[in-house]
Scaffold this motif. Structure first.
Motif, short mmCIF file in Angstrom:
data_model
loop_
_atom_site.label_atom_id
_atom_site.label_comp_id
_atom_site.label_asym_id
_atom_site.label_seq_id
_atom_site.Cartn_x
_atom_site.Cartn_y
_atom_site.Cartn_z
N ASP A 19 31.86 -14.13 9.40
CA ASP A 19 33.01 -13.69 10.20
C ASP A 19 33.96 -12.83 9.36
OD1 ASP A 19 32.04 -15.00 12.43
OD2 ASP A 19 33.35 -16.75 12.19
N ARG A 42 32.27 -9.43 8.49
CA ARG A 42 32.26 -8.51 9.63
C ARG A 42 33.60 -7.82 9.78
NH1 ARG A 42 29.63 -13.03 12.42
NH2 ARG A 42 27.41 -12.62 12.40
N ARG A 43 34.68 -8.59 9.68
CA ARG A 43 36.02 -8.01 9.81
C ARG A 43 36.33 -7.03 8.68
NH1 ARG A 43 37.46 -13.39 10.96
NH2 ARG A 43 38.42 -13.61 8.92
N GLU A 48 28.54 -19.13 8.19
CA GLU A 48 29.06 -18.52 9.41
C GLU A 48 30.50 -18.05 9.20
OE1 GLU A 48 29.06 -16.64 12.77
OE2 GLU A 48 27.27 -17.61 11.96
#
Length: 74
Positions: free
Chosen positions: A41, A44-45, A37
Motif C-alpha cells: 500500500d 503504491r502511493r 500488504e
C-alpha cells in the motif's frame, strides 16, 4: 520523485515494515502477509519498491510499483 523502498523484516514479536534508510519501523504486524500488504500500500502511493525478507534476513521477493522502463536497460 519516487518514494523510499519498503522492506518487510522479521522482528521478535512478528513482522515490520521499514522505509529504506529510516531508523524506526513504519508499522508492526502479526504475520508476514499483513506486513507485506501494508508495505505494498505504501509503495503504491509512493511509486517505490517492496522488498520482502525471509526469516534468514535475505531478500526473497521484490515487487516494484514505480515507473519501470520497458524493456529494462542493460
Amino acid at each position: 520523485m519516487a518514494g523510499k523502498n519498503q522492506h518487510v523484516v522479521q522482528r521478535d514479536n512478528g513482522w515490520a515494515v521499514r522505509g529504506e534508510g529510516n531508523n524506526r519501523d513504519t508499522s508492526h504486524h502479526a504475520t508476514q502477509a499483513e506486513a507485506a500488504e501494508a508495505a505494498r500500500d505504501i509503495a503504491r502511493r509512493q511509486g517505490s519498491e517492496v522488498l520482502i525478507h525471509g526469516r534468514d534476513g535475505r531478500i526473497r521477493e521484490k515487487d516494484s510499483y514505480g515507473n519501470d522502463p520497458f524493456p529494462p536497460k542493460g
